[in-house]
Design a protein around this motif. Structure first.
Motif, PDB file in Angstrom:
ATOM      1  N   ARG A  26       0.830  -1.205   0.000  1.00 25.66           N
ATOM      2  CA  ARG A  26       0.000   0.000   0.000  1.00 25.66           C
ATOM      3  C   ARG A  26       0.861   1.249   0.000  1.00 25.66           C
ATOM      4  NH1 ARG A  26      -5.855  -0.512   0.361  1.00 25.66           N
ATOM      5  NH2 ARG A  26      -6.154  -2.739   0.517  1.00 25.66           N
ATOM      6  N   LYS A  27       0.296   2.310  -0.550  1.00 23.79           N
ATOM      7  CA  LYS A  27       0.905   3.626  -0.416  1.00 23.79           C
ATOM      8  C   LYS A  27       0.847   3.991   1.068  1.00 23.79           C
ATOM      9  CE  LYS A  27       0.878   8.256  -2.238  1.00 23.79           C
ATOM     10  NZ  LYS A  27       0.295   9.184  -3.199  1.00 23.79           N
ATOM     11  N   ASN A  28       1.954   4.443   1.610  1.00 24.19           N
ATOM     12  CA  ASN A  28       2.009   4.718   3.050  1.00 24.19           C
ATOM     13  C   ASN A  28       1.553   6.144   3.346  1.00 24.19           C
ATOM     14  OD1 ASN A  28       2.361   4.259   5.728  1.00 24.19           O
ATOM     15  ND2 ASN A  28       4.586   4.392   5.694  1.00 24.19           N
ATOM     16  N   ASP A  29       0.337   6.443   2.944  1.00 26.13           N
ATOM     17  CA  ASP A  29      -0.226   7.768   3.183  1.00 26.13           C
ATOM     18  C   ASP A  29      -0.995   7.822   4.501  1.00 26.13           C
ATOM     19  OD1 ASP A  29      -2.274   6.104   2.371  1.00 26.13           O
ATOM     20  OD2 ASP A  29      -3.091   7.481   0.888  1.00 26.13           O
ATOM     21  N   ARG A  30      -0.934   6.737   5.277  1.00 28.44           N
ATOM     22  CA  ARG A  30      -1.636   6.659   6.558  1.00 28.44           C
ATOM     23  C   ARG A  30      -0.683   6.389   7.717  1.00 28.44           C
ATOM     24  NH1 ARG A  30      -7.345   4.785   5.936  1.00 28.44           N
ATOM     25  NH2 ARG A  30      -7.860   5.073   3.757  1.00 28.44           N
ATOM     26  N   TYR A  74       4.318  -6.986  10.435  1.00 29.97           N
ATOM     27  CA  TYR A  74       5.638  -6.577   9.964  1.00 29.97           C
ATOM     28  C   TYR A  74       5.440  -5.554   8.859  1.00 29.97           C
ATOM     29  CZ  TYR A  74      10.382  -6.985   8.096  1.00 29.97           C
ATOM     30  OH  TYR A  74      11.656  -6.713   7.678  1.00 29.97           O
ATOM     31  N   ILE A  75       6.381  -4.618   8.756  1.00 32.89           N
ATOM     32  CA  ILE A  75       6.275  -3.596   7.711  1.00 32.89           C
ATOM     33  C   ILE A  75       7.668  -3.226   7.207  1.00 32.89           C
ATOM     34  CG2 ILE A  75       6.272  -1.663   9.336  1.00 32.89           C
ATOM     35  CD1 ILE A  75       4.106  -0.368   7.500  1.00 32.89           C
ATOM     36  N   THR A  76       7.783  -3.063   5.891  1.00 35.60           N
ATOM     37  CA  THR A  76       9.053  -2.655   5.292  1.00 35.60           C
ATOM     38  C   THR A  76       8.788  -1.875   4.011  1.00 35.60           C
ATOM     39  OG1 THR A  76      11.219  -3.404   4.478  1.00 35.60           O
ATOM     40  CG2 THR A  76       9.335  -4.796   3.965  1.00 35.60           C
ATOM     41  N   ASP A  77       9.744  -1.018   3.661  1.00 38.36           N
ATOM     42  CA  ASP A  77       9.666  -0.319   2.378  1.00 38.36           C
ATOM     43  C   ASP A  77      10.781  -0.785   1.439  1.00 38.36           C
ATOM     44  OD1 ASP A  77      11.869   0.858   3.578  1.00 38.36           O
ATOM     45  OD2 ASP A  77      11.126   2.911   3.384  1.00 38.36           O
ATOM     46  N   TYR A  78      11.459  -1.857   1.790  1.00 39.63           N
ATOM     47  CA  TYR A  78      12.579  -2.368   1.013  1.00 39.63           C
ATOM     48  C   TYR A  78      12.166  -2.664  -0.431  1.00 39.63           C
ATOM     49  CZ  TYR A  78      16.520  -5.238  -0.402  1.00 39.63           C
ATOM     50  OH  TYR A  78      17.602  -5.738  -1.073  1.00 39.63           O
ATOM     51  N   GLU A  79      12.900  -2.066  -1.372  1.00 42.05           N
ATOM     52  CA  GLU A  79      12.708  -2.281  -2.814  1.00 42.05           C
ATOM     53  C   GLU A  79      11.322  -1.883  -3.330  1.00 42.05           C
ATOM     54  OE1 GLU A  79      14.955  -3.293  -5.225  1.00 42.05           O
ATOM     55  OE2 GLU A  79      16.525  -3.187  -3.707  1.00 42.05           O
ATOM     56  N   GLN A  80      10.645  -0.996  -2.617  1.00 42.56           N
ATOM     57  CA  GLN A  80       9.323  -0.544  -3.040  1.00 42.56           C
ATOM     58  C   GLN A  80       9.422   0.794  -3.752  1.00 42.56           C
ATOM     59  OE1 GLN A  80       6.463  -2.544  -2.672  1.00 42.56           O
ATOM     60  NE2 GLN A  80       8.220  -3.850  -2.271  1.00 42.56           N
ATOM     61  N   LYS A  81       8.384   1.117  -4.526  1.00 43.08           N
ATOM     62  CA  LYS A  81       8.295   2.448  -5.109  1.00 43.08           C
ATOM     63  C   LYS A  81       8.283   3.457  -3.970  1.00 43.08           C
ATOM     64  CE  LYS A  81       4.523   2.306  -7.521  1.00 43.08           C
ATOM     65  NZ  LYS A  81       3.428   2.459  -8.495  1.00 43.08           N
ATOM     66  N   GLU A  82       8.736   4.654  -4.266  1.00 45.95           N
ATOM     67  CA  GLU A  82       8.772   5.724  -3.273  1.00 45.95           C
ATOM     68  C   GLU A  82       7.410   5.895  -2.610  1.00 45.95           C
ATOM     69  OE1 GLU A  82      10.347   8.657  -0.953  1.00 45.95           O
ATOM     70  OE2 GLU A  82      11.495   7.540  -2.462  1.00 45.95           O
ATOM     71  N   GLY A  83       7.389   5.839  -1.281  1.00 44.41           N
ATOM     72  CA  GLY A  83       6.166   6.070  -0.529  1.00 44.41           C
ATOM     73  C   GLY A  83       5.302   4.841  -0.309  1.00 44.41           C
ATOM     74  N   TYR A  84       5.741   3.662  -0.760  1.00 44.32           N
ATOM     75  CA  TYR A  84       4.964   2.434  -0.608  1.00 44.32           C
ATOM     76  C   TYR A  84       5.610   1.510   0.417  1.00 44.32           C
ATOM     77  CZ  TYR A  84       1.853   3.471  -4.459  1.00 44.32           C
ATOM     78  OH  TYR A  84       0.888   4.037  -5.244  1.00 44.32           O
ATOM     79  N   VAL A  85       4.780   0.677   1.047  1.00 48.06           N
ATOM     80  CA  VAL A  85       5.274  -0.296   2.017  1.00 48.06           C
ATOM     81  C   VAL A  85       4.652  -1.666   1.752  1.00 48.06           C
ATOM     82  CG1 VAL A  85       5.734   1.350   3.877  1.00 48.06           C
ATOM     83  CG2 VAL A  85       3.464   0.318   3.689  1.00 48.06           C
ATOM     84  N   VAL A  86       5.341  -2.683   2.233  1.00 50.61           N
ATOM     85  CA  VAL A  86       4.812  -4.044   2.252  1.00 50.61           C
ATOM     86  C   VAL A  86       4.519  -4.371   3.705  1.00 50.61           C
ATOM     87  CG1 VAL A  86       5.271  -6.482   1.791  1.00 50.61           C
ATOM     88  CG2 VAL A  86       6.210  -4.732   0.282  1.00 50.61           C
ATOM     89  N   MET A  87       3.310  -4.864   3.963  1.00 50.42           N
ATOM     90  CA  MET A  87       2.928  -5.230   5.324  1.00 50.42           C
ATOM     91  C   MET A  87       2.654  -6.722   5.399  1.00 50.42           C
ATOM     92  SD  MET A  87       0.345  -2.079   6.214  1.00 50.42           S
ATOM     93  CE  MET A  87      -0.369  -1.949   4.566  1.00 50.42           C
ATOM     94  N   GLY A  88       3.305  -7.399   6.328  1.00 52.82           N
ATOM     95  CA  GLY A  88       2.964  -8.780   6.648  1.00 52.82           C
ATOM     96  C   GLY A  88       1.729  -8.741   7.534  1.00 52.82           C
TER      97      GLY A  88
END
Length: 100
Positions: A26-30, A74-88
């Motif tokens: 998701r875009k990490n706008d929250r 879990y949350i990381t922005d590793y290798e993501q587009k600018e401003g996006y995160v991956v959440m486990g």
């Protein structure tokens, strides 16, 4: 801990619900954080959906839409587009820990 109400495309909803898909990008706008909750509501073609007893998906509003509550583990922005995160994510309210 925050609760984030989000739309989840019908294509992915059952995969998340039944544990096949255990992540969200998701875009990490929250300002998502580990420990937050995601209230994911079934959404398709610009409208909320609910599954009827016959298995059909009908149009509804957010209050009656199929919704699942997931915990952000879990949350990381590793290798993501600018401003996006991956959440486990995992279903909220389940205890997978084994007590000794």
């Amino acid at each position: 801990m925050k609760i984030h109400e989000l739309k989840l495309d019908d294509f992915y909803f059952d995969d998340v619900k039944y544990g096949t898909k255990r992540f969200e990008i998701r875009k990490n706008d929250r300002d998502f954080q580990a420990g937050d909750l995601l209230a994911l509501s079934r959404f398709k073609d610009g409208e909320y959906r609910e599954r009827t007893l016959l298995g059909e998906r009908r149009i509804t509003d957010i209050h009656d839409a199929d919704t699942i509550l997931m915990s952000v583990d879990y949350i990381t922005d590793y290798e993501q587009k600018e401003g996006y995160v991956v959440m486990g994510i995992s279903p909220f309210g389940t205890d997978d820990e084994v007590e000794e």
